[in-house]
Design a protein around this motif. Sequence first.
Motif, mmCIF file in Angstrom:
data_model
loop_
_atom_site.group_PDB
_atom_site.id
_atom_site.type_symbol
_atom_site.label_atom_id
_atom_site.label_comp_id
_atom_site.label_asym_id
_atom_site.label_seq_id
_atom_site.Cartn_x
_atom_site.Cartn_y
_atom_site.Cartn_z
ATOM 1 N N PRO A 59 11.854 13.629 -34.235
ATOM 2 C CA PRO A 59 12.161 12.594 -33.300
ATOM 3 C C PRO A 59 11.141 12.605 -32.100
ATOM 4 O O PRO A 59 11.009 11.515 -31.572
ATOM 5 N N HIS A 60 10.626 13.316 -31.630
ATOM 6 C CA HIS A 60 9.677 13.703 -30.604
ATOM 7 C C HIS A 60 8.046 13.427 -30.925
ATOM 8 O O HIS A 60 7.311 13.588 -29.787
ATOM 9 N N VAL A 82 -0.833 21.590 -26.408
ATOM 10 C CA VAL A 82 0.480 22.091 -25.760
ATOM 11 C C VAL A 82 0.592 23.337 -25.254
ATOM 12 O O VAL A 82 1.678 23.631 -24.781
ATOM 13 N N GLY A 83 -0.313 24.222 -25.377
ATOM 14 C CA GLY A 83 -0.475 25.503 -24.704
ATOM 15 C C GLY A 83 0.262 26.542 -25.469
ATOM 16 O O GLY A 83 0.752 27.392 -24.906
ATOM 17 N N ALA A 98 1.384 15.393 -31.108
ATOM 18 C CA ALA A 98 1.230 13.907 -30.750
ATOM 19 C C ALA A 98 2.637 13.461 -30.501
ATOM 20 O O ALA A 98 3.467 13.157 -31.324
ATOM 21 N N SER A 99 3.074 13.396 -29.134
ATOM 22 C CA SER A 99 4.354 13.193 -28.760
ATOM 23 C C SER A 99 4.686 11.773 -28.414
ATOM 24 O O SER A 99 3.699 10.872 -28.202
ATOM 25 N N GLU A 100 5.921 11.236 -29.332
ATOM 26 C CA GLU A 100 6.018 9.752 -28.960
ATOM 27 C C GLU A 100 6.830 9.310 -27.948
ATOM 28 O O GLU A 100 7.018 8.200 -27.682
ATOM 29 N N ASP A 101 7.438 10.219 -27.219
ATOM 30 C CA ASP A 101 8.253 9.952 -25.947
ATOM 31 C C ASP A 101 8.026 10.759 -24.909
ATOM 32 O O ASP A 101 8.772 10.897 -23.845
ATOM 33 N N HIS A 102 6.756 11.403 -24.810
ATOM 34 C CA HIS A 102 6.415 12.400 -23.768
ATOM 35 C C HIS A 102 7.162 13.476 -23.383
ATOM 36 O O HIS A 102 7.541 13.822 -22.395
ATOM 37 N N ALA A 103 7.953 13.996 -24.481
ATOM 38 C CA ALA A 103 8.709 15.030 -24.397
ATOM 39 C C ALA A 103 7.793 16.299 -24.303
ATOM 40 O O ALA A 103 6.885 16.476 -24.660
#
Length: 127
Positions: A59-60, A82-83, A98-103
């Motif tokens: 989902p993210h 992402v560290g 690769a985040s779709e919702d900037h989580a």
Amino acid sequence: MQRQMVEAAYAQTSPGVRLALPVELPKDYQLKRFWSVANVYDGAGRLSSVARSAEFSGPHGTVRVCEELEELPGRMCPKSNVGITETKDGLVRTVSMASEDHADPRAVWGEVAYSAALDDWSWLSNV
């Protein structure tokens, strides 16, 4: 189906890097791809993986877990964005997302325990 995908990938280039993946996946994530990133011939002439990768969707966004031999010159796996990078037992594991919702990927993916044993992956299905 997922288990067969992983077992087939291991059979193609074995021995070699055994990719450590999460024992439990974050909520609503599932394995989409599992492959050998780079291969070499070992001393016995068998094709052996020096880097493996898996891609998960959820989902993210898409998460990629990649593991390679630490001794390799340069890197076969992408640098973590992402560290989340760990060096252990001669291997380097990186996680990128690769985040779709900037989580915050570390909140979603950072607190997982890893294992290289297929039987430890509770999420790995046979269907």
